[in-house]
Design a protein around this motif. Structure first.
Motif, PDB file in Angstrom:
ATOM      1  N   LYS A 105     -13.246  -7.925 -10.316  1.00 23.62           N
ATOM      2  CA  LYS A 105     -12.185  -6.944 -10.126  1.00 23.62           C
ATOM      3  C   LYS A 105     -11.709  -6.873  -8.676  1.00 23.62           C
ATOM      4  CE  LYS A 105     -13.620  -4.265 -14.020  1.00 23.62           C
ATOM      5  NZ  LYS A 105     -13.586  -2.990 -14.674  1.00 23.62           N
ATOM      6  N   THR A 106     -12.085  -7.836  -7.886  1.00 18.60           N
ATOM      7  CA  THR A 106     -11.628  -7.865  -6.500  1.00 18.60           C
ATOM      8  C   THR A 106     -10.107  -7.962  -6.488  1.00 18.60           C
ATOM      9  OG1 THR A 106     -13.638  -8.988  -5.809  1.00 18.60           O
ATOM     10  CG2 THR A 106     -11.766  -9.115  -4.316  1.00 18.60           C
ATOM     11  N   PRO A 107      -9.461  -7.071  -5.759  1.00 12.44           N
ATOM     12  CA  PRO A 107      -7.990  -7.107  -5.718  1.00 12.44           C
ATOM     13  C   PRO A 107      -7.478  -8.456  -5.204  1.00 12.44           C
ATOM     14  CG  PRO A 107      -8.828  -5.112  -4.667  1.00 12.44           C
ATOM     15  CD  PRO A 107     -10.013  -5.992  -4.950  1.00 12.44           C
ATOM     16  N   PRO A 108      -6.418  -8.974  -5.808  1.00  8.27           N
ATOM     17  CA  PRO A 108      -5.854 -10.251  -5.346  1.00  8.27           C
ATOM     18  C   PRO A 108      -5.496 -10.221  -3.859  1.00  8.27           C
ATOM     19  CG  PRO A 108      -4.886  -9.618  -7.438  1.00  8.27           C
ATOM     20  CD  PRO A 108      -5.728  -8.457  -6.991  1.00  8.27           C
ATOM     21  N   ALA A 109      -5.046  -9.084  -3.358  1.00  7.10           N
ATOM     22  CA  ALA A 109      -4.690  -8.996  -1.937  1.00  7.10           C
ATOM     23  C   ALA A 109      -5.915  -9.223  -1.066  1.00  7.10           C
ATOM     24  CB  ALA A 109      -4.068  -7.632  -1.630  1.00  7.10           C
ATOM     25  N   LEU A 110      -7.059  -8.674  -1.463  1.00  9.09           N
ATOM     26  CA  LEU A 110      -8.287  -8.880  -0.686  1.00  9.09           C
ATOM     27  C   LEU A 110      -8.714 -10.338  -0.740  1.00  9.09           C
ATOM     28  CD1 LEU A 110     -10.583  -7.839   1.036  1.00  9.09           C
ATOM     29  CD2 LEU A 110     -11.768  -7.136  -1.068  1.00  9.09           C
ATOM     30  N   ARG A 111      -8.607 -10.949  -1.911  1.00  5.04           N
ATOM     31  CA  ARG A 111      -8.945 -12.384  -2.005  1.00  5.04           C
ATOM     32  C   ARG A 111      -8.036 -13.214  -1.093  1.00  5.04           C
ATOM     33  NH1 ARG A 111      -8.579 -13.249  -8.008  1.00  5.04           N
ATOM     34  NH2 ARG A 111      -8.830 -11.051  -8.338  1.00  5.04           N
ATOM     35  N   TYR A 161      -8.469  -2.537   1.146  1.00  8.34           N
ATOM     36  CA  TYR A 161      -8.585  -2.926  -0.258  1.00  8.34           C
ATOM     37  C   TYR A 161      -9.990  -2.807  -0.834  1.00  8.34           C
ATOM     38  CZ  TYR A 161      -3.928  -4.643   0.593  1.00  8.34           C
ATOM     39  OH  TYR A 161      -2.594  -4.723   0.928  1.00  8.34           O
ATOM     40  N   THR A 162     -10.952  -2.336  -0.037  1.00 13.17           N
ATOM     41  CA  THR A 162     -12.317  -2.216  -0.525  1.00 13.17           C
ATOM     42  C   THR A 162     -13.090  -1.205   0.303  1.00 13.17           C
ATOM     43  OG1 THR A 162     -14.352  -3.443  -1.035  1.00 13.17           O
ATOM     44  CG2 THR A 162     -13.137  -4.155   0.909  1.00 13.17           C
TER      45      THR A 162
END
Length: 115
Positions: free
Chosen positions: A4-10, A72-73
């Motif tokens: 569930k890691t946000p795409p922006a954080l990835r 984002y986290t």
């Protein structure tokens, strides 16, 4: 990281890792350039790292991307914002700072003495 890691954080982690790899390569290339007596390249590489050090110094010794990733986290492990092993992320500045200083000292000695 979870699925569930946000795409922006990835995306931030990927960009941060690429930027880190660039600067790690530059730092490792400094003594190589000095060894090869390519002193113009040695100084250019040294200048690139000095600019990065100034950016970090102006940002409380943190990469500006760390602050962006933090949005984002809630995770604050040393590698929450980059794809590096935890210990390397934790001691990154010490390891690469020492390699940078050693490479510059080596290059300056080699340039001044001609050896």
């Amino acid at each position: 990281m979870t699925p569930k890691t946000p795409p922006a954080l990835r995306a931030i982690r990927l960009v941060h890792t690429i930027v880190w790899a660039f600067f790690a390569a530059v730092i490792l290339a400094i003594p190589v350039a000095a060894w090869q007596r390519r002193f113009q390249l040695f100084w250019v590489l040294t200048g690139i790292v000095i600019v990065e050090v100034l950016v970090l110094a102006l940002n409380n010794l943190r990469c500006p991307l760390t602050g962006v990733a933090a949005r984002y986290t809630e995770d604050r492990r040393d590698n929450f914002d980059i794809y590096l092993p935890l210990l390397l992320a934790r001691y990154n500045k010490q390891v690469f700072g020492a390699l940078f200083v050693a490479g510059v000292v080596f290059g300056v000695i080699r340039a001044v003495t001609g050896r």
